[in-house]
Structure formats: structure tokens, C-alpha cells
Design a protein around this motif. Sequence first.
Motif, PDB file in Angstrom:
ATOM      1  N   THR A  24       0.848  -1.196   0.000  1.00  0.00           N
ATOM      2  CA  THR A  24       0.000   0.000   0.000  1.00  0.00           C
ATOM      3  C   THR A  24       0.883   1.245   0.000  1.00  0.00           C
ATOM      4  OG1 THR A  24      -1.771  -1.149   1.141  1.00  0.00           O
ATOM      5  CG2 THR A  24      -1.786   1.251   1.325  1.00  0.00           C
ATOM      6  N   THR A  26       2.347   4.704   0.840  1.00  0.00           N
ATOM      7  CA  THR A  26       2.336   5.530   2.043  1.00  0.00           C
ATOM      8  C   THR A  26       3.019   6.864   1.746  1.00  0.00           C
ATOM      9  OG1 THR A  26       4.433   4.736   2.909  1.00  0.00           O
ATOM     10  CG2 THR A  26       2.490   3.495   3.562  1.00  0.00           C
ATOM     11  N   GLY A  35      -1.769   5.662   4.726  1.00  0.00           N
ATOM     12  CA  GLY A  35      -1.609   4.330   4.132  1.00  0.00           C
ATOM     13  C   GLY A  35      -1.056   3.328   5.128  1.00  0.00           C
ATOM     14  N   LYS A  36      -0.477   3.861   6.219  1.00  0.00           N
ATOM     15  CA  LYS A  36       0.074   2.987   7.263  1.00  0.00           C
ATOM     16  C   LYS A  36      -0.672   3.273   8.564  1.00  0.00           C
ATOM     17  CE  LYS A  36       4.682   2.137   9.116  1.00  0.00           C
ATOM     18  NZ  LYS A  36       5.227   3.413   9.643  1.00  0.00           N
ATOM     19  N   MET A 176      -4.948   9.337  -2.674  1.00  0.00           N
ATOM     20  CA  MET A 176      -5.823   8.430  -1.915  1.00  0.00           C
ATOM     21  C   MET A 176      -7.221   8.515  -2.509  1.00  0.00           C
ATOM     22  SD  MET A 176      -5.634  10.431   1.733  1.00  0.00           S
ATOM     23  CE  MET A 176      -4.992  12.101   1.686  1.00  0.00           C
ATOM     24  N   LYS A 202      -9.100  -2.643  -1.868  1.00  0.00           N
ATOM     25  CA  LYS A 202      -7.892  -3.082  -1.165  1.00  0.00           C
ATOM     26  C   LYS A 202      -7.167  -4.167  -1.957  1.00  0.00           C
ATOM     27  CE  LYS A 202      -6.552  -1.528   1.952  1.00  0.00           C
ATOM     28  NZ  LYS A 202      -5.683  -0.310   1.946  1.00  0.00           N
ATOM     29  N   PRO A 208      -4.218   4.150  -0.830  1.00  0.00           N
ATOM     30  CA  PRO A 208      -4.996   4.144   0.409  1.00  0.00           C
ATOM     31  C   PRO A 208      -6.462   4.501   0.125  1.00  0.00           C
ATOM     32  CG  PRO A 208      -3.011   5.509   0.640  1.00  0.00           C
ATOM     33  CD  PRO A 208      -3.126   5.148  -0.808  1.00  0.00           C
ATOM     34  N   CYS A 235     -10.872   0.185   5.607  1.00  0.00           N
ATOM     35  CA  CYS A 235     -10.444   1.491   5.100  1.00  0.00           C
ATOM     36  C   CYS A 235      -9.191   1.986   5.838  1.00  0.00           C
ATOM     37  CB  CYS A 235     -11.572   2.520   5.202  1.00  0.00           C
ATOM     38  SG  CYS A 235     -11.956   3.059   6.859  1.00  0.00           S
ATOM     39  N   ASP A 236      -8.476   2.900   5.189  1.00  0.00           N
ATOM     40  CA  ASP A 236      -7.251   3.454   5.766  1.00  0.00           C
ATOM     41  C   ASP A 236      -7.495   4.765   6.505  1.00  0.00           C
ATOM     42  OD1 ASP A 236      -5.154   1.583   4.554  1.00  0.00           O
ATOM     43  OD2 ASP A 236      -6.302   2.179   2.795  1.00  0.00           O
TER      44      ASP A 236
END
Length: 277
Positions: A24, A26, A35-36, A176, A202, A208, A235-236
Motif C-alpha cells: 500500500t 504511504t 496508508g500505514k 488516496m 484493497k 490508500p 479502510c485506511d
Amino acid sequence: MTNIDLKKLPLVSRTDPEGNPRPTTTFRVGGVDVGKDFLMIAGPCSVESREQITEIAFFLKEAGADMLRGGAYKPRTSPYSFQGLGRVGLEYLREAGDAAGLPIITEVIDTRDVYLVCEYADVLQIGARNMQNFSLLQEVGKARKPVLLKRGMNATIEEWLNCAEYILSGGNDRVMLCERGIRTHETYTRNTLDLSAVAALKGLTHLPVIVDPSHATGRRELIAPMSLAAVVAGCDGLEIEVHNCPEKALSDAGQQLHFGEFEQLAKKVKKIHESAL
Ligand code: PEP
Ligand code: MN
């Protein structure tokens, strides 16, 4: 049901040309690795005054939000509705974010304003109504700021991913996606939150995925349950409308949370996110 040919989406695809999954994406905004880390964006629908946005910013910082939102340029259905404060709104938002220690995100609706909005904002928002505004996508593709790309209310996942591909192919890889509900036959809710899109994305993309339960439901009482469901769906982050006096808001009065409601929700989101990991 159709399948999406990810070979036609080489930059946003979850898999690289060799067929290996990409991690993903970041990128850092303020104190958060998007994203993290889980990203909580919150703030009013519109920036209405210096006092309003400053009061909200200080509250949100205290309540644990990571980023302050607020529209200065508002894409309104009616030309007679409040259109936003424009440049002055950007100034108030920047001041409030700096004072409270929060990065800011705001919508850009016109290619001619991208340069100006970049001078103020940490993240550019492309709204649902502009998802397929290809000149705007090309312009933000050149910008040196992260972009939050909302899903068009009538867009398929494939169309949406193509729009993200526009931005990445323009040279901007800090993107994103934001699910904000799609139009269905249902009218009780403002839109229908497509949580299956969140889980599907995902697997389809390394970008993200953020969820906006405010515009998805249009109803204050549905924001908390849909936020929690979105977290479980993977979800992020979330983007939630919060106002110091929602009843008097100049736009989207029915869906903005009161401070106390947001405070409670932010705590629950944190707990659910930790246990869903
Ligand atoms: C907003 O976030 O201010 C907004 C207008 O949302 P959307 O583009 O999803 O309707
Ligand atoms: Mn709104």
C-alpha cells in the motif's frame, strides 16, 4: 458483474508488471504516514468564518483528528446556495490549521485555482462532481501535493480507478481514494455507502482508501455506525464533517456532527481499528 483489466491501469494496480503485489502506498502528511497509520480527517463542510474554523480546529486537535477539512470553494447543486468564501476561506483554514497544529485539506473545483489552492493546502480534494473532470485531474497530476480523489456519485470502481490513473500518469503518485456513497434508488439516505467497494479496492489497488460517511448518508445519526463498519471493511481512514453548531451550518447542516458526537466516535474508531488489525 464485470472484471476489471488491471493491465490497463498499470500505475494504480495492486500488482506490478511482474505480477507481484505492491505494498500500500504511504506518504507523510503532518504527523501521519497515510496508508500505514489510520487517518482521521475532520472539519466543517464549509469554512464560514475565522472564528468558526479556529474553534473547530482546536477542538479537533484535542479530540485526536489528524487533518482539518473545510471547503472554501463549494460545488453546490443550486447557484443560490452558499458558494464558499474562496481565497479568504483558504486563509482562515490555513491559519486555523497552523494555530491548532493540523495539516489541512480542501477542495479545488477549477483548474485555474489549482496553483492558488496549492499555496495554502497540504492535501487537495477532488470532489465527487469533478471526479471525471479530466483537465482538473491532469492539473493536480502536476501538483506537488497529495490528492484525495472522491468517487463520482454515478461512477463505477473502474471509472474511478481510471481517474486515479490520470493523476498518477501526470506525475503525482501521492493519491488516496475516497468512497463517499453512490446514487441508488434509495432516497432516505443521501447516497448509498458502497462498503464492498472499499474491500474490493484493497485488492485492486495499492492506493490508500478513505471513507466519507457524512456525504454517503447525509444523516447525522448514521455517521457513527457507518464509520465503524468502514473501519472493519478495511479502510485506511475516515473523512467526517464536524461543526461547532451544525444546526446553523451554511451547508450540509443535517449531517455534521456535534463536538461531543465526534469525540465519542473518534474513541470508538480507535478501539475498533486496533482490534481489527
Ligand atoms: C465535500 O467533501 O465537501 C463534498 C462536497 O463532498 P462530495 O464531493 O463527496 O459531494
Ligand atoms: Mn459537505
